[in-house]
Design a protein around this motif. Structure first.
Motif, mmCIF file in Angstrom:
data_model
loop_
_atom_site.group_PDB
_atom_site.id
_atom_site.type_symbol
_atom_site.label_atom_id
_atom_site.label_comp_id
_atom_site.label_asym_id
_atom_site.label_seq_id
_atom_site.Cartn_x
_atom_site.Cartn_y
_atom_site.Cartn_z
ATOM 1 N N ARG A 73 53.262 14.254 82.133
ATOM 2 C CA ARG A 73 51.971 14.729 82.649
ATOM 3 C C ARG A 73 50.837 14.344 81.691
ATOM 4 O O ARG A 73 49.727 14.040 82.119
ATOM 5 C CB ARG A 73 51.991 16.245 82.858
ATOM 6 C CG ARG A 73 53.136 16.747 83.716
ATOM 7 C CD ARG A 73 52.869 16.691 85.203
ATOM 8 N NE ARG A 73 54.142 16.703 85.914
ATOM 9 C CZ ARG A 73 54.915 17.780 86.087
ATOM 10 N NH1 ARG A 73 54.535 18.953 85.630
ATOM 11 N NH2 ARG A 73 56.058 17.674 86.746
ATOM 12 N N ASP A 116 51.322 17.161 92.139
ATOM 13 C CA ASP A 116 50.420 18.306 91.968
ATOM 14 C C ASP A 116 49.453 18.055 90.821
ATOM 15 O O ASP A 116 48.250 18.335 90.920
ATOM 16 C CB ASP A 116 51.222 19.581 91.672
ATOM 17 C CG ASP A 116 52.058 20.059 92.846
ATOM 18 O OD1 ASP A 116 51.650 19.844 93.996
ATOM 19 O OD2 ASP A 116 53.129 20.649 92.592
ATOM 20 N N ALA A 144 58.857 16.492 81.170
ATOM 21 C CA ALA A 144 57.873 16.503 82.256
ATOM 22 C C ALA A 144 56.466 16.682 81.693
ATOM 23 O O ALA A 144 55.506 16.042 82.166
ATOM 24 C CB ALA A 144 58.194 17.609 83.254
ATOM 25 N N GLU A 158 55.346 22.899 89.298
ATOM 26 C CA GLU A 158 54.363 21.822 89.430
ATOM 27 C C GLU A 158 55.084 20.476 89.446
ATOM 28 O O GLU A 158 56.021 20.258 88.684
ATOM 29 C CB GLU A 158 53.387 21.865 88.262
ATOM 30 C CG GLU A 158 52.315 20.780 88.305
ATOM 31 C CD GLU A 158 51.531 20.705 87.008
ATOM 32 O OE1 GLU A 158 50.320 20.978 87.046
ATOM 33 O OE2 GLU A 158 52.144 20.379 85.960
ATOM 34 N N THR A 159 54.629 19.561 90.288
ATOM 35 C CA THR A 159 55.166 18.206 90.346
ATOM 36 C C THR A 159 54.139 17.223 89.787
ATOM 37 O O THR A 159 52.967 17.579 89.577
ATOM 38 C CB THR A 159 55.493 17.808 91.793
ATOM 39 O OG1 THR A 159 54.259 17.762 92.542
ATOM 40 C CG2 THR A 159 56.445 18.803 92.441
ATOM 41 N N ASP A 160 54.568 15.996 89.582
ATOM 42 C CA ASP A 160 53.620 14.970 89.156
ATOM 43 C C ASP A 160 52.491 14.832 90.172
ATOM 44 O O ASP A 160 51.323 14.647 89.808
ATOM 45 C CB ASP A 160 54.330 13.624 89.007
ATOM 46 C CG ASP A 160 55.186 13.540 87.748
ATOM 47 O OD1 ASP A 160 55.142 14.474 86.922
ATOM 48 O OD2 ASP A 160 55.901 12.531 87.587
#
Length: 410
Positions: free
Chosen positions: A256, A207, A252, A203-205
Motif C-alpha cells: 500500500r 480500496d 500488504a 481493506e484491499t489494494d
C-alpha cells in the motif's frame, strides 16, 4: 486511559527551565502545540489522550468540559511566557491537535491563538494549523477560523470506503472529507491536508487506490498516509486479540505504501517525510518539520509534550488534574528529562533520516557510517547522497526505515 507517560524528574512548580535550555534560543524557531482532548466518540484504533463528554462528566472527572477549556490553555500560555522570560522569539508555527479541536467553537480556538499572539507574538508568515474531523465543521465555522488567523487545516479522512471506515469506527460519511476541502478553500484556506490510513483489516489494494484517488480529486495540497498500528489498550487491539478481525499484514502495508508513492507522485505530490507528501515546498507542514529538525516547542494541554533546548517535559494526562494544577498557580508538568548530547545526536538521526533531505553523515558513529555504506550497497540509502556526506533513504529504504535507523544509531 490509553498510553502512559514516562516518569522523569519533577518539573518545578513555576515551570522554570535550566539556563542551558534557553542558551542560544534566539537562533532557533519557537513553536506551540495546543492539545484539545475532546472527542464526540473514540475511534477503535486510537490511543491518543482523548475523552468523550460522558467520560468527563462522571464522578471524579473534575467536571472539565469544553466550556472554559480555552481559558485553561490561556493560563498555560501565560506560564510559558514567565518560564521563557525575556525570550524575544515570536511563534513561527502553531498546531492545534487532539482529540477533535473543532468540537470547540471557533471563538474558543481563536482565544487560544490570541493568547499566543498577545504573550509571544506571531511571526509575519506564521503557519497556524488546526486538525478537524469532517463532521465537526461547517462553511461558517471554517470561515470564522480563517478570520481568526488559522492558515492551514488538516482533515481526518482515513478512507473513502464505508466498510473500512466502519472497522476504524470513524463517524463521517464517505465523501464528506472531500466536501470539506472545497469548503475550506472557499473560506480562504490555502493549505489543506487530508490524513489517510492504510492496512485496515478488510481493506484491499483497490480500496486503498480508491481512497487515494478520492483524496487527490478533492484538491488538497498535502496528504499524510500512515500504516495502521494496533495499539495496546484500544478496542481494535481487543478485537484482533479475540480473532474478530485479522491483524494488519506487514507485506500488504508495504504494498500500500508503494501504491501511495506511485499514485501521489503521478498526481504531482512529492514525499518530504516518510508518511507525508506535498505539492511543493510551500505546502509542507512547517510545524512538523520543526519537530523533525529539533526546534523548540511548548505543548499546552493535558498530556502535551514540550521541548526547549534539550529539555523535554510532558503534562499530566487527565484534564481535571491539568485544570487543578493551573488553578493552584503551578505548572501542569508531570515530569521532564534533560537530554544528553548523545541522546540528541541519536534523536537527530532517528528523525532526520525520515526526511527527503536525510541526515548528515557527521551525526553517525564509525559503526553507523559502516552500516550506512552497507545500506547503500543494498539499495536502502542513496549512493549519490552518501558521496555528498548525507544518508538519504531510497524508496526501498523507506519501507525498512525503522530497522535501518537502528543499524545507523548502534
Amino acid at each position: 486511559m490509553p498510553s502512559t507517560l514516562p516518569d522523569g524528574e519533577p518539573v518545578p512548580a513555576d515551570g522554570a527551565l535550566p539556563p542551558s535550555a534557553t542558551a542560544g534560543a534566539a537562533a532557533r524557531p519557537l513553536a506551540f502545540y495546543l492539545h484539545v482532548p475532546f472527542c464526540a466518540s473514540r475511534c477503535g484504533y486510537c490511543d491518543f489522550n482523548t475523552y468523550t463528554a460522558a467520560e468527563l462528566g462522571g464522578p471524579g472527572s473534575g467536571g472539565v468540559g469544553r466550556e472554559g477549556y480555552a481559558e485553561l490553555v490561556e493560563a498555560e500560555i501565560r506560564l510559558a511566557r514567565k518560564a521563557l522570560g525575556d525570550d524575544p522569539r515570536p511563534a513561527s508555527t502553531v498546531f492545534v491537535g487532539g482529540g477533535t479541536p473543532t468540537l470547540l467553537p471557533p471563538d474558543g480556538l481563536a482565544r487560544m491563538l490570541d493568547a499566543i499572539r498577545g504573550e509571544f507574538g506571531l511571526a509575519p508568515d506564521a503557519e497556524v494549523t488546526t486538525e478537524a474531523n469532517p463532521e465537526s465543521v461547517t462553511p461558517a465555522s471554517l470561515a470564522a477560523l480563517r478570520e481568526a488567523g488559522f492558515t492551514r487545516i488538516s482533515f481526518g479522512m482515513q478512507s473513502a470506503r464505508p466498510h473500512v471506515l466502519a472497522v476504524l469506527e470513524r463517524a463521517h460519511a464517505p465523501g464528506r472529507p472531500e466536501a470539506c476541502v472545497a469548503e475550506a478553500r472557499a473560506a480562504g484556506f490555502e493549505h489543506v491536508n487530508l490524513d489517510l490510513i492504510h492496512g485496515t483489516p478488510g481493506e484491499t489494494d483497490a480500496d486503498w487506490r480508491a481512497s487515494l484517488e478520492a483524496a487527490i480529486g478533492a484538491g488538497p495540497d498535502h496528504v499524510s498516509a500512515y500504516s495502521l498500528i494496533v495499539e495496546d489498550g484500544t478496542r481494535l487491539a481487543r478485537r484482533v486479540r479475540r480473532g474478530e478481525v485479522p491483524a494488519p499484514d506487514e507485506d500488504a502495508q508495504a504494498d500500500r505504501y508503494l501504491i501511495a508513492e506511485e499514485t501521489l507522485s503521478a498526481a504531482g505530490f512529492s514525499w518530504y517525510e516518510i508518511s507525508n507528501w506535498a505539492t511543493g515546498p510551500g505546502a509542507r507542514c512547517r510545524h512538523n518539520l520543526l519537530y523533525w529538525t529539533g526546534a523548540d516547542w511548548w505543548g499546552a494541554g493535558p498530556g502535551a509534550h514540550s521541548h526547549v533546548g534539550g529539555v523535554r517535559w510532558w503534562n499530566v494526562k487527565h484534564p481535571a488534574a491539568y485544570a487543578r494544577a493551573l488553578a493552584e498557580g503551578r505548572s501542569p508538568g508531570a515530569g521532564r528529562e534533560l537530554l544528553s548530547a548523545e541522546d540528541r545526536r541519536v534523536e537527530r538521526v532517528l528523525l532526520e533520516l525520515r526526511l527527503a533531505e536525510g541526515c548528515p553523515l557527521s551525526l553517525l558513529s564509525p559503526a553507523g557510517r559502516a552500516a550506512a555504506e552497507r545500506a547503500a550497497r543494498e539499495g536502502l540509502l542513496s549512493s549519490e547522497a552518501l558521496a555528498e556526506d548525507r544518508a538519504v533513504l531510497t524508496l526501498q529504504g523507506r519501507l525498512l526505515a525503522d530497522a535501518l535507523t537502528r543499524d545507523l544509531t548502534d
